[in-house]
Design a protein around this motif. Sequence first.
Motif, PDB file in Angstrom:
ATOM      1  N   UNK A   1      46.542  40.610  39.163  1.00 43.08           N
ATOM      2  CA  UNK A   1      45.298  39.994  38.716  1.00 43.08           C
ATOM      3  C   UNK A   1      44.623  40.874  37.667  1.00 43.08           C
ATOM      4  N   UNK A   2      44.205  40.232  36.589  1.00 41.57           N
ATOM      5  CA  UNK A   2      43.480  40.904  35.514  1.00 41.57           C
ATOM      6  C   UNK A   2      42.073  40.321  35.482  1.00 41.57           C
ATOM      7  N   UNK A   3      41.058  41.158  35.604  1.00 38.07           N
ATOM      8  CA  UNK A   3      39.664  40.720  35.548  1.00 38.07           C
ATOM      9  C   UNK A   3      38.908  41.653  34.612  1.00 38.07           C
ATOM     10  N   UNK A   4      38.281  41.079  33.585  1.00 41.47           N
ATOM     11  CA  UNK A   4      37.593  41.871  32.572  1.00 41.47           C
ATOM     12  C   UNK A   4      36.171  41.341  32.424  1.00 41.47           C
ATOM     13  N   UNK A   5      35.212  42.244  32.369  1.00 43.26           N
ATOM     14  CA  UNK A   5      33.810  41.884  32.177  1.00 43.26           C
ATOM     15  C   UNK A   5      33.333  42.480  30.861  1.00 43.26           C
ATOM     16  N   UNK A   6      32.417  41.788  30.183  1.00 42.96           N
ATOM     17  CA  UNK A   6      31.873  42.263  28.919  1.00 42.96           C
ATOM     18  C   UNK A   6      30.353  42.162  28.946  1.00 42.96           C
ATOM     19  N   UNK A   7      29.656  43.283  28.817  1.00 44.65           N
ATOM     20  CA  UNK A   7      28.194  43.239  28.813  1.00 44.65           C
ATOM     21  C   UNK A   7      27.669  42.406  27.640  1.00 44.65           C
ATOM     22  N   UNK A   8      26.413  42.011  27.742  1.00 51.06           N
ATOM     23  CA  UNK A   8      25.800  41.293  26.639  1.00 51.06           C
ATOM     24  C   UNK A   8      25.810  42.161  25.385  1.00 51.06           C
ATOM     25  N   UNK A   9      26.123  41.577  24.233  1.00 52.55           N
ATOM     26  CA  UNK A   9      26.028  42.351  22.988  1.00 52.55           C
ATOM     27  C   UNK A   9      24.572  42.679  22.686  1.00 52.55           C
ATOM     28  N   UNK A  10      24.376  43.559  21.718  1.00 56.65           N
ATOM     29  CA  UNK A  10      23.032  44.082  21.454  1.00 56.65           C
ATOM     30  C   UNK A  10      22.015  42.987  21.162  1.00 56.65           C
TER      31      UNK A  10
ATOM     32  N   UNK B   1      31.405  36.337  29.001  1.00 62.45           N
ATOM     33  CA  UNK B   1      31.250  37.647  29.620  1.00 62.45           C
ATOM     34  C   UNK B   1      32.207  37.985  30.739  1.00 62.45           C
ATOM     35  N   UNK B   2      33.027  37.008  31.151  1.00 62.75           N
ATOM     36  CA  UNK B   2      33.946  37.261  32.272  1.00 62.75           C
ATOM     37  C   UNK B   2      35.230  36.487  32.039  1.00 62.75           C
ATOM     38  N   UNK B   3      36.371  37.178  32.187  1.00 56.51           N
ATOM     39  CA  UNK B   3      37.669  36.548  32.031  1.00 56.51           C
ATOM     40  C   UNK B   3      38.583  37.101  33.113  1.00 56.51           C
ATOM     41  N   UNK B   4      39.166  36.209  33.918  1.00 55.86           N
ATOM     42  CA  UNK B   4      40.028  36.650  35.007  1.00 55.86           C
ATOM     43  C   UNK B   4      41.222  35.709  35.122  1.00 55.86           C
ATOM     44  N   UNK B   5      42.390  36.295  35.335  1.00 60.44           N
ATOM     45  CA  UNK B   5      43.617  35.501  35.442  1.00 60.44           C
ATOM     46  C   UNK B   5      44.702  36.347  36.092  1.00 60.44           C
ATOM     47  N   UNK B   6      45.726  35.667  36.580  1.00 59.49           N
ATOM     48  CA  UNK B   6      46.905  36.366  37.098  1.00 59.49           C
ATOM     49  C   UNK B   6      47.840  36.620  35.925  1.00 59.49           C
ATOM     50  N   UNK B   7      48.231  37.856  35.763  1.00 58.13           N
ATOM     51  CA  UNK B   7      49.093  38.234  34.640  1.00 58.13           C
ATOM     52  C   UNK B   7      50.360  37.386  34.649  1.00 58.13           C
ATOM     53  N   UNK B   8      50.686  36.708  33.541  1.00 60.36           N
ATOM     54  CA  UNK B   8      51.834  35.779  33.551  1.00 60.36           C
ATOM     55  C   UNK B   8      53.186  36.463  33.713  1.00 60.36           C
ATOM     56  N   UNK B   9      53.269  37.753  33.490  1.00 62.00           N
ATOM     57  CA  UNK B   9      54.548  38.456  33.601  1.00 62.00           C
ATOM     58  C   UNK B   9      54.603  39.325  34.850  1.00 62.00           C
ATOM     59  N   UNK B  10      53.562  40.108  35.089  1.00 61.43           N
ATOM     60  CA  UNK B  10      53.588  41.058  36.220  1.00 61.43           C
ATOM     61  C   UNK B  10      53.070  40.467  37.514  1.00 61.43           C
ATOM     62  N   UNK B  11      52.296  39.381  37.434  1.00 62.46           N
ATOM     63  CA  UNK B  11      51.719  38.783  38.623  1.00 62.46           C
ATOM     64  C   UNK B  11      50.491  39.508  39.157  1.00 62.46           C
TER      65      UNK B  11
ATOM     66  N   UNK C   1      46.142  25.263  31.681  1.00 61.13           N
ATOM     67  CA  UNK C   1      46.295  23.845  32.017  1.00 61.13           C
ATOM     68  C   UNK C   1      46.109  23.620  33.516  1.00 61.13           C
ATOM     69  N   UNK C   2      46.504  24.582  34.338  1.00 63.39           N
ATOM     70  CA  UNK C   2      46.360  24.463  35.788  1.00 63.39           C
ATOM     71  C   UNK C   2      44.987  24.940  36.271  1.00 63.39           C
ATOM     72  N   UNK C   3      44.121  25.278  35.336  1.00 62.06           N
ATOM     73  CA  UNK C   3      42.758  25.746  35.634  1.00 62.06           C
ATOM     74  C   UNK C   3      42.777  27.002  36.488  1.00 62.06           C
ATOM     75  N   UNK C   4      43.681  27.905  36.141  1.00 63.54           N
ATOM     76  CA  UNK C   4      43.811  29.151  36.880  1.00 63.54           C
ATOM     77  C   UNK C   4      43.329  30.356  36.076  1.00 63.54           C
ATOM     78  N   UNK C   5      42.613  30.093  35.002  1.00 62.36           N
ATOM     79  CA  UNK C   5      41.981  31.158  34.225  1.00 62.36           C
ATOM     80  C   UNK C   5      40.470  30.997  34.377  1.00 62.36           C
ATOM     81  N   UNK C   6      39.811  31.995  34.932  1.00 69.01           N
ATOM     82  CA  UNK C   6      38.363  31.937  35.140  1.00 69.01           C
ATOM     83  C   UNK C   6      37.660  32.419  33.875  1.00 69.01           C
TER      84      UNK C   6
END
Length: 341
Positions: A287-296, A275-285, A158-163
């Motif tokens: 930053x979590x950033x995960x990338x996913x290559x294009x599927x086949x 392909x990209x998801x990044x956010x600050x962990x709601x419990x630990x604080x 809601x705060x637009x803090x998830x990329x």
Amino acid sequence: MSRFVVPDEQDGQRLDVVVAGLLDVSRSRAAARLAAGDVTLAGRPAGKQQRVRAGQTVEVRAAAPAAAPPAPPPLPPVRYQDAHLLVVAKPAGMVVHPGHGRPHGTLVDALRGAGVPLAAVGGDERPGIVHRLDRDTSGLLVVAKTDAAHAGLVSALKRRQVARRYLAVVQGVPPNRRGRVEAPLARAPGDRTRFAVRADGKPAVTRYVVLDDVAAGGSGQHVAALACALETGRTHQIRVHLAALGHPILADTTYRGSATLAERLGVSRIALHAGRLAFVHPITGVEVAVDEPLPDDLAALRDRLGLRIPTGWWEAIDHGAAGATAVTDATDTADAEEGPS
């Protein structure tokens, strides 16, 4: 077979009422058993409104065993996991949670089948689900294991803090290499499964950058690869916004995509990938950033077309000048994910 003799106190009652009490089910369920021929009164089939008499025998045939639900699908690849949440790479074709017409075979089924604990928020059908991807969209999705993680992720959205960054392959080439689409979205009139740009809709903003464009296999038409970013999270947002610009996603026939072009290019599902998801962990604080290559399938499309898509393509949307702003008209364009549930 269950056999029951009508006592004096039930003399004159309707048969469906008697059967409902005998089986401890609702009257509608009892009526359904009567309609199926599972009940006899004094040895004969009877209707639900028939009145019983004391001393008559009611017989109820044993109900057929309910069909066992199908085995859950395999859990998609897990790209990040801890005690509070996990990020999975959802394949195209998988529905996120049960809904109308799709009671089984969902991501929720896969999570439960793998024994993943899920936040109770969302109820029995959407436990732990924070946001969705359309069935034919592939890519990254975060799921909450605990109620605290769910609340924190929803608040961050809601705060637009998830990329959330998406790769889309579209028909044609937007005139602005970098743009911002600001156009309200609402359900399309007469079809509640689709959305449209409408003046009475909810605010919605999508940013995009054209990464590359090429001629589409001798057809004379160009296609382009776009990096897209959500500033809001409305259902079908990227799909509707790009279609409203006149550049629908390949194979998205719901929103003006050409079935002929999709077939010519060998595209069997919407060419959209989270392909990209990044956010600050709601419990630990942390930053979590995960990338996913294009599927086949999309990697093969890229190679067939000769599209130049850099490995870190999402960085193009996060850097550089704001560029041109493309704002669609707020009019009814019913023929014009992804968002939170």
